[in-house]
Design a protein around this motif. Sequence first.
Motif, PDB file in Angstrom:
ATOM      1  N   LEU A 137       0.848  -1.200   0.000  1.00  0.00           N
ATOM      2  CA  LEU A 137       0.000   0.000   0.000  1.00  0.00           C
ATOM      3  C   LEU A 137       0.880   1.246   0.000  1.00  0.00           C
ATOM      4  O   LEU A 137       1.945   1.277   0.629  1.00  0.00           O
ATOM      5  N   LEU A 487      -5.267   5.896  -0.353  1.00  0.00           N
ATOM      6  CA  LEU A 487      -4.298   4.809  -0.503  1.00  0.00           C
ATOM      7  C   LEU A 487      -4.270   4.337  -1.938  1.00  0.00           C
ATOM      8  O   LEU A 487      -5.252   4.463  -2.664  1.00  0.00           O
ATOM      9  N   GLU A 488      -3.131   3.816  -2.358  1.00  0.00           N
ATOM     10  CA  GLU A 488      -3.157   2.998  -3.561  1.00  0.00           C
ATOM     11  C   GLU A 488      -2.397   1.716  -3.310  1.00  0.00           C
ATOM     12  O   GLU A 488      -1.603   1.619  -2.397  1.00  0.00           O
ATOM     13  N   HIS A 489      -2.724   0.717  -4.148  1.00  0.00           N
ATOM     14  CA  HIS A 489      -2.181  -0.613  -3.944  1.00  0.00           C
ATOM     15  C   HIS A 489      -1.359  -0.970  -5.173  1.00  0.00           C
ATOM     16  O   HIS A 489      -1.783  -0.751  -6.304  1.00  0.00           O
ATOM     17  N   VAL A 490      -0.185  -1.538  -4.934  1.00  0.00           N
ATOM     18  CA  VAL A 490       0.723  -1.868  -6.034  1.00  0.00           C
ATOM     19  C   VAL A 490       0.059  -2.777  -7.073  1.00  0.00           C
ATOM     20  O   VAL A 490       0.289  -2.644  -8.267  1.00  0.00           O
ATOM     21  N   ASP A 491      -0.799  -3.702  -6.611  1.00  0.00           N
ATOM     22  CA  ASP A 491      -1.419  -4.658  -7.546  1.00  0.00           C
ATOM     23  C   ASP A 491      -2.700  -4.143  -8.189  1.00  0.00           C
ATOM     24  O   ASP A 491      -3.248  -4.781  -9.073  1.00  0.00           O
ATOM     25  N   TYR A 492      -3.206  -3.040  -7.696  1.00  0.00           N
ATOM     26  CA  TYR A 492      -4.477  -2.527  -8.218  1.00  0.00           C
ATOM     27  C   TYR A 492      -4.285  -1.071  -8.616  1.00  0.00           C
ATOM     28  O   TYR A 492      -3.298  -0.448  -8.240  1.00  0.00           O
ATOM     29  N   SER A 493      -5.232  -0.539  -9.377  1.00  0.00           N
ATOM     30  CA  SER A 493      -5.052   0.872  -9.733  1.00  0.00           C
ATOM     31  C   SER A 493      -6.265   1.686  -9.312  1.00  0.00           C
ATOM     32  O   SER A 493      -7.273   1.135  -8.946  1.00  0.00           O
TER      33      SER A 493
ATOM     34  N   PHE B 454      -9.158  -5.566  -1.158  1.00  0.00           N
ATOM     35  CA  PHE B 454      -8.551  -4.512  -1.974  1.00  0.00           C
ATOM     36  C   PHE B 454      -9.198  -4.412  -3.357  1.00  0.00           C
ATOM     37  O   PHE B 454      -9.258  -3.338  -3.942  1.00  0.00           O
ATOM     38  N   PHE B 458     -10.008  -0.908  -4.971  1.00  0.00           N
ATOM     39  CA  PHE B 458      -9.234  -0.467  -6.136  1.00  0.00           C
ATOM     40  C   PHE B 458      -9.571  -1.368  -7.329  1.00  0.00           C
ATOM     41  O   PHE B 458     -10.173  -2.414  -7.176  1.00  0.00           O
ATOM     42  N   GLN B 459      -9.118  -0.960  -8.512  1.00  0.00           N
ATOM     43  CA  GLN B 459      -9.312  -1.771  -9.713  1.00  0.00           C
ATOM     44  C   GLN B 459      -8.109  -2.697  -9.913  1.00  0.00           C
ATOM     45  O   GLN B 459      -6.983  -2.299  -9.667  1.00  0.00           O
ATOM     46  N   GLN B 460      -8.368  -3.884 -10.427  1.00  0.00           N
ATOM     47  CA  GLN B 460      -7.266  -4.809 -10.699  1.00  0.00           C
ATOM     48  C   GLN B 460      -6.313  -4.187 -11.718  1.00  0.00           C
ATOM     49  O   GLN B 460      -6.730  -3.604 -12.706  1.00  0.00           O
ATOM     50  N   ARG B 461      -5.032  -4.284 -11.428  1.00  0.00           N
ATOM     51  CA  ARG B 461      -4.028  -3.700 -12.319  1.00  0.00           C
ATOM     52  C   ARG B 461      -3.442  -4.788 -13.207  1.00  0.00           C
ATOM     53  O   ARG B 461      -3.349  -5.939 -12.793  1.00  0.00           O
ATOM     54  N   GLU B 462      -3.077  -4.431 -14.416  1.00  0.00           N
ATOM     55  CA  GLU B 462      -2.514  -5.432 -15.336  1.00  0.00           C
ATOM     56  C   GLU B 462      -1.125  -5.864 -14.882  1.00  0.00           C
ATOM     57  O   GLU B 462      -0.819  -7.027 -14.765  1.00  0.00           O
ATOM     58  N   THR B 463      -0.257  -4.870 -14.648  1.00  0.00           N
ATOM     59  CA  THR B 463       1.087  -5.205 -14.190  1.00  0.00           C
ATOM     60  C   THR B 463       1.283  -4.623 -12.799  1.00  0.00           C
ATOM     61  O   THR B 463       0.712  -3.600 -12.452  1.00  0.00           O
ATOM     62  N   ALA B 464       2.104  -5.314 -12.033  1.00  0.00           N
ATOM     63  CA  ALA B 464       2.269  -4.908 -10.645  1.00  0.00           C
ATOM     64  C   ALA B 464       3.342  -3.838 -10.491  1.00  0.00           C
ATOM     65  O   ALA B 464       4.496  -4.118 -10.250  1.00  0.00           O
ATOM     66  N   SER B 465       2.959  -2.589 -10.694  1.00  0.00           N
ATOM     67  CA  SER B 465       3.917  -1.504 -10.441  1.00  0.00           C
ATOM     68  C   SER B 465       3.162  -0.199 -10.276  1.00  0.00           C
ATOM     69  O   SER B 465       2.062  -0.048 -10.787  1.00  0.00           O
ATOM     70  N   ILE B 466       3.752   0.680  -9.512  1.00  0.00           N
ATOM     71  CA  ILE B 466       3.124   2.001  -9.361  1.00  0.00           C
ATOM     72  C   ILE B 466       4.023   3.026 -10.034  1.00  0.00           C
ATOM     73  O   ILE B 466       5.218   3.033  -9.781  1.00  0.00           O
TER      74      ILE B 466
END
Lengths: 493, 466
Positions: A137, A487-493, B454, B458-466
Amino acid sequence: MKPETVVIKPMPSRFKHKVPKYKVTRSDACINCGMCAKSCPYGVHERIEGHNKMRPPIDYKCIGYECRKNDEFYCVYKCPRKALSLSLNPMYETLGDCRWTSDMIIATWIMAETGYPPERTDIGYQTGNSDGGFDKLRLKFPVNPLKVERDEISTELRLNRRNDGRSNVVISTPMYGGGMSFGSVSLSTMLSKARNATIWNTFTCTGEGGYPEMLYPYDDHVITQVATGLFGVREETIQRVRIVEFKYAQGAKPGLGGHLLGEKNTESVARMREAVKGTSLFSPFPFHSVYSIEDHKKHIDWIKQMNPKALVSVKVSTPNDVDMVAVGSYYAGAHIIHIDGGYGGTGAAPDIAKKNIAMPIEYAIPKVHNFLKEEGARDAVTLIASGGIRTAHDLVKAICLGADGAVVGTAEMVALECVRCGNCESGRGCARGIASTDSELADLFDDEWATQRIVNLYHAWNYQLVEILQKFGMKSVSELVGRTDLLEHVDYS
Amino acid sequence: MPKKYHIDIKATPLNRDFVSKFKIARGENCINCGKCTKVCIYEAHKRGAKDPRKIDDPHMALCKNCFRCIQECPRGALVKSLDPDFLALGGSYWKPDMLLSIWKQAEDGKVPVSGAGYRGPFTGPGFDGMWTDMSEIVRPTRDGIHGREYISTAVDLGRKLNHLNFADTGSLASNIHQTVDLPIPIIFDIPACKLSNNIMTSFVISAVAAGTFAIMPANDISADIKQYINNIIPLVSPDKITAHQSLISGARLVAIEYATALLNDFGSVKDSIKKISQAVTIVRIPAMTGIEDAVTKLARSGAEVIHIVADYRGMEAPGLRQRFLKDVVRAVHLRLIEERIRDEITIIVSGGIAMAEHVPKAIICGADLIAVDIPLLVALGALLYEQPEMTITLPDWLEKLPAATVVQRIVNLMGAWHSQLLEVMGAMGIREVRRLRGETGRAIFFDEIDKDTFGKLFQQRETASI
């Protein structure tokens, strides 16, 4: 803001050497010219007056690769014979693990020493490497936050939200110390936790093991625990305090109860627990007088009857139905719901329980927060989270997920220079004197040193909390509760 | 009152270095002042026995990583690092720490305990992607640590009836099948590497001591091992049943190697065994794509026990997609439930069972019991390497160990695992391991809860990075 009683004083390590992150190597090409000693402002290089040879480099004083930018003194560049080189110290890998990284331990030590977050930028302490939960997070700061001055920001937390005429307990920073019993930690440790709680106008908890007399001066900042073994619980101890905590389970060993070995049940421990010296003491699981939520209410009523001012906290672990348990506790009359996540716990516990039983706190907080909201009960209870809160950033994330505040255990121990070797219970106990009642080991530090270290740590966390609130443009920590949108989550956007 | 199941553990330290996690080097600037010998409470640093003017090399098996010597050496002469031998051990599945933990459990038979919180990754592949549940308030029949003796870990192997039929007179009309009862849901699988006859014998004796069985290829069962046939499961191929008649006649359980032909002809194979003895048959089948179909078919044609074998890392045979044991078992279990025949057969799983926690987790996913292999050898000092290819090396001193020591170390490991199974069941308030089978409601799966928490925020992201 910090209470006036808080005074920051530098409190250095009790050991001669710190654990180094870097390794400075001096090759045979060195001609002992002394250039490095003259230029290094950190004292890595030393030549004793009158000696021809340089002393071996003092690695832990080195600030590492970021020193490269210092043209005027970076020793590796400065050495006329190119005899010096810099590398990561292999020792650093032996400290810490993926939840508490070596950087995080070193940073906590710096905070306990100075009272402020580390100035060095080479220590990444805001997240660990566990690859999940808080470590995935991030905080999402607005570009143009409302302008707020540091001294306008309140970090106070109100613990009684029931308007039931009981004490209106307000703590100055949204965290307090976890329960550690008499016998599981040294007297200095226990006393320093209580003194810190008093200085910071917050709380510490006795754990299940009785209420030692030396805590009497700090009564107003002690939570006394009523756990399944009822050890050391007396009418008198219930009446001393402002908060009484029922412990159903704990994150380290959810559903397992406790067991104090016979040899640890010394005369003083036995007296405190009102038990026979030398016998093994079992703290069973669960409460044998609680088989329903109605039974639970009966217990809370019993405490309330005995101490008409006290608040009641209910500490539970995080099973699938933790939301139901929380709501049940609210209806039974609890002021504080304290959820202790499955990865938590400071005391010795079976590895299988620590790793597997019950869910991590990161899932339990939103689950309980939302369920209490749906029930319309969220504003009438204080939700406290624990079990893996390692840094001020974890604290902020827990609050964003829905908690009002947190309980910390391991972080306080790390402030006392715990290296998390995990051998709290083996043989004579803690090699570093924190969790030991061994006469020799327990004397490794005094409570003045320990109190200041914890006070400093709390200050560093509070300082960061205020800084974060400022970046969010908020004036009080209560504005942060449940703000998952920050918050933001590395696996989600 | 029935006799309670109990595993007699006894400290059996070998006083040998298995592997050490850390290494401490003493620099040339050591002045032999002896400070390290004073500060180390584990006695890892000692003055030389022959020459007390010098400090010996540190005894790393005793080091518990407390950093006292490192931080207090007046000269800063001690340097600690991770031991490269330790890091080379195991691999991506068999972590070096796991092997060390198995070794320690074999030494004392106790549940591994440590303080200062959990130190591993948040989640992970395979069994690391699930947690087990607990109950805050449970029924009045639980009594903490004292009540553990009343938690049953017994399972029965064999075919069970879906329902009972009664004659008009009210008497039982159904024919009840033969089952074999085990006090613990663990059996010993075929040893993961070749063992001498002596060690094999000790292996079987430890199965007797733990009240369980050891699976052994029929050809490896020597005359002196045969006397323990009551606790041995001979493994035979379907065409060698008559050849091993004398073994089968004494056995309570017999394992049959899987062959595709078995799918259409299981009935006759079972009959040929029943002609020889009353033994319950186990079909040993590799985990592979389509295993659900094979298991269903076997169950329909009268199979009693099916043993699904994954590779040493818990993976099924390479196919379209390779699933981990946990997912294979869940798929098989659910299929059998859909077919309404789950309760009629017993499922054993093996492969990648490395820690005590894998026993309840495999059972929660749908297995009745598990078979264990590699940990039994690690208890005896075997080292496992996943790279460059899977290798198990037995220590050269193994043959010199007294048989009683070998037996006790395996018994210790099972004792420790049994206690840990009780811890997990106790926390849940489940008093019978048979009721844990397929109880996925008593587990928390990472994929589900992470999405549920989560994924909603939040929305599921395609690749794991910020």
